[in-house]
Design a protein around this motif. Structure first.
Motif, PDB file in Angstrom:
ATOM      1  N   MET A 143       1.495  -0.382  -3.539  1.00  0.00           N
ATOM      2  CA  MET A 143       2.704   0.317  -3.968  1.00  0.00           C
ATOM      3  C   MET A 143       2.400   1.716  -4.486  1.00  0.00           C
ATOM      4  O   MET A 143       1.375   1.963  -5.115  1.00  0.00           O
ATOM      5  CB  MET A 143       3.423  -0.471  -5.066  1.00  0.00           C
ATOM      6  CG  MET A 143       4.023  -1.776  -4.594  1.00  0.00           C
ATOM      7  SD  MET A 143       4.992  -2.583  -5.888  1.00  0.00           S
ATOM      8  CE  MET A 143       6.308  -1.367  -6.150  1.00  0.00           C
ATOM      9  N   ALA A 144       3.344   2.618  -4.214  1.00  0.00           N
ATOM     10  CA  ALA A 144       3.339   3.963  -4.799  1.00  0.00           C
ATOM     11  C   ALA A 144       4.743   4.215  -5.335  1.00  0.00           C
ATOM     12  O   ALA A 144       5.695   4.308  -4.552  1.00  0.00           O
ATOM     13  CB  ALA A 144       2.953   5.008  -3.759  1.00  0.00           C
TER      14      ALA A 144
ATOM     15  N   ALA B 281      12.366  -4.477  -4.220  1.00  0.00           N
ATOM     16  CA  ALA B 281      10.909  -4.348  -4.131  1.00  0.00           C
ATOM     17  C   ALA B 281      10.224  -5.660  -4.503  1.00  0.00           C
ATOM     18  O   ALA B 281       9.253  -6.080  -3.851  1.00  0.00           O
ATOM     19  CB  ALA B 281      10.428  -3.218  -5.035  1.00  0.00           C
ATOM     20  N   LEU B 282      10.719  -6.332  -5.533  1.00  0.00           N
ATOM     21  CA  LEU B 282      10.133  -7.597  -5.968  1.00  0.00           C
ATOM     22  C   LEU B 282      10.226  -8.650  -4.870  1.00  0.00           C
ATOM     23  O   LEU B 282       9.236  -9.335  -4.548  1.00  0.00           O
ATOM     24  CB  LEU B 282      10.851  -8.081  -7.231  1.00  0.00           C
ATOM     25  CG  LEU B 282      10.399  -9.437  -7.797  1.00  0.00           C
ATOM     26  CD1 LEU B 282       8.954  -9.364  -8.266  1.00  0.00           C
ATOM     27  CD2 LEU B 282      11.313  -9.852  -8.954  1.00  0.00           C
TER      28      LEU B 282
ATOM     29  N   ILE C 155       0.547  -3.552   3.703  1.00  0.00           N
ATOM     30  CA  ILE C 155       1.739  -2.725   3.892  1.00  0.00           C
ATOM     31  C   ILE C 155       1.854  -1.760   2.708  1.00  0.00           C
ATOM     32  O   ILE C 155       1.666  -2.150   1.554  1.00  0.00           O
ATOM     33  CB  ILE C 155       3.017  -3.594   3.956  1.00  0.00           C
ATOM     34  CG1 ILE C 155       2.899  -4.641   5.064  1.00  0.00           C
ATOM     35  CG2 ILE C 155       4.240  -2.717   4.161  1.00  0.00           C
ATOM     36  CD1 ILE C 155       2.702  -4.064   6.440  1.00  0.00           C
ATOM     37  N   GLY C 156       2.171  -0.522   2.994  1.00  0.00           N
ATOM     38  CA  GLY C 156       2.428   0.448   1.937  1.00  0.00           C
ATOM     39  C   GLY C 156       3.897   0.432   1.545  1.00  0.00           C
ATOM     40  O   GLY C 156       4.771   0.417   2.419  1.00  0.00           O
ATOM     41  N   LEU C 157       4.172   0.393   0.262  1.00  0.00           N
ATOM     42  CA  LEU C 157       5.542   0.409  -0.241  1.00  0.00           C
ATOM     43  C   LEU C 157       5.730   1.614  -1.147  1.00  0.00           C
ATOM     44  O   LEU C 157       5.017   1.772  -2.144  1.00  0.00           O
ATOM     45  CB  LEU C 157       5.854  -0.878  -1.022  1.00  0.00           C
ATOM     46  CG  LEU C 157       7.186  -0.928  -1.781  1.00  0.00           C
ATOM     47  CD1 LEU C 157       8.361  -0.773  -0.831  1.00  0.00           C
ATOM     48  CD2 LEU C 157       7.297  -2.216  -2.585  1.00  0.00           C
ATOM     49  N   ILE C 158       6.691   2.481  -0.787  1.00  0.00           N
ATOM     50  CA  ILE C 158       7.017   3.648  -1.607  1.00  0.00           C
ATOM     51  C   ILE C 158       8.388   3.427  -2.217  1.00  0.00           C
ATOM     52  O   ILE C 158       9.362   3.157  -1.505  1.00  0.00           O
ATOM     53  CB  ILE C 158       7.017   4.940  -0.768  1.00  0.00           C
ATOM     54  CG1 ILE C 158       5.616   5.202  -0.201  1.00  0.00           C
ATOM     55  CG2 ILE C 158       7.477   6.127  -1.609  1.00  0.00           C
ATOM     56  CD1 ILE C 158       5.549   6.403   0.731  1.00  0.00           C
TER      57      ILE C 158
END
Length: 340
Positions: free
Chosen positions: A104-105, A88-89, A72-75
């Motif tokens: 993550m980005a 986010a954590l 999964i991408g997390l921005i």
């Protein structure tokens, strides 16, 4: 000579296909990438719409492959504020429990160029979906203008239609804070809010106003901070000169800390002269002097809700948004009945 069909082919995008087929753009993405859990009739409608519009997927969509990456991408956008960082954590923990990796980005700015670069980076890593945790409302607007090619789930207090989103109930939390002060007998309750471009801050302002209005009290112009103790201190110096004011609802605990410092410097005692309520319940809140009455947010639950919503989106065409978790009032020593 340019025909109408040529013109349609030149401008068609994934959202045009979705509208024509009567589905979400996430469903179009699943068809384009031959992902499972799309009903045959739906797949047929999407394929006909693609053919009719002569749609060609964008670079981001073409970069996808059909295999499952379980990534999964997390921005995330904005500074390292407690709420977004905690969310986010806990989302990372929830994803790991579901056997997904998270790529993550993170960025301070949320301009369209930076967001597009982040999306392209994540798509090249073959993420199955993207999660957005943004400090500014404009970040979601910007990312909605990008043809992602994968499903999106956003943490969005505003809860705009057509977007898969989860959030804590900022409005209910703000009302609980202000109703606590009203219940103690306060009538002139001021507010230091977060930034104007924060959806969370806007919901807290709305809750403050509505709680006062329901009690027949006037909501004076709120002061706009930036979540930092320095902005709370700056506005606290202004509020300390207002001898009619007896209570302040701070948009977060860090600004409450700066506010209490300014009140102390002006010779005012908390809560004897001014009651203060914060928001978030950061770990330090119970060790303020005095310990801070605040609104506790369930960031663990929010992280799990993000993953639950995301899994539903990946499995089903139309995942229902989850009910919002209502924050909890934690009463400590910074609030008391107003001075006589």
């Amino acid at each position: 000579m340019v025909t109408n069909d040529d013109e349609r082919a030149r401008v068609a995008n994934i959202f045009d296909v979705a509208r024509l087929a009567g589905v979400s753009h996430q469903t179009v993405s699943r068809v384009l990438n031959d992902l499972p859990n799309v009903r045959p009739a739906t797949r047929d409608r999407v394929e006909k719409a693609i053919k009719q519009l002569r749609y060609t997927p964008s670079q981001a969509a073409r970069a996808l492959v059909t295999r499952r990456s379980r990534t999964i991408g997390l921005i995330t956008t904005g500074g390292p504020d407690y709420g977004p960082s905690s969310t986010a954590l806990h989302f990372n923990d929830a994803a790991r429990d579901a056997r997904y990796a998270v790529s993550m980005a993170s960025m301070l700015d949320s301009d369209p160029t930076s967001l597009r670069s982040a999306v392209e980076l994540l798509v090249r890593q073959n993420v199955e979906a993207i999660v957005l945790i943004a400090a500014h409302a404009g970040a979601l607007d910007a990312i909605l203008g990008i043809e992602l090619g994968v499903p999106l789930v956003a943490v969005d207090a505003g809860g705009r239609p057509g977007v898969h989103s989860v959030a804590l109930d900022q409005y209910a939390g703000a009302r609980a804070a202000v109703e606590h002060l009203i219940g103690l007998g306060h009538r002139d309750i001021r507010h230091i809010s977060g930034p104007r471009d924060s959806a969370d801050a806007a919901e807290r302002v709305r809750g403050w106003k509505d709680a006062l209005g329901a009690a027949g009290l006037v909501a004076r112009e709120h002061l706009v901070g930036d979540w930092t103790p320095a902005s709370g201190h700056r506005h606290g110096a202004v509020l300390a000169a207002d001898r009619e004011m007896t209570a302040v609802f701070s948009g977060n605990d860090q600004m409450a800390l700066g506010l209490m410092h300014a009140l102390s410097q002006a010779g005012l005692r908390v809560p004897q002269d001014v009651s203060v309520v914060g928001f978030d319940d950061i770990p330090e809140a119970e060790h303020f002097a005095p310990p801070l009455t605040t609104i506790r947010q369930d960031f663990d639950g929010l992280g799990r809700d993000i993953m639950t919503e995301l899994l539903a989106v990946l499995r089903d065409e139309e995942a229902a948004d989850l009910p919002r978790i209502v924050p909890e009032l934690v009463v400590r020593e910074s609030t008391a009945p107003p001075r006589s």
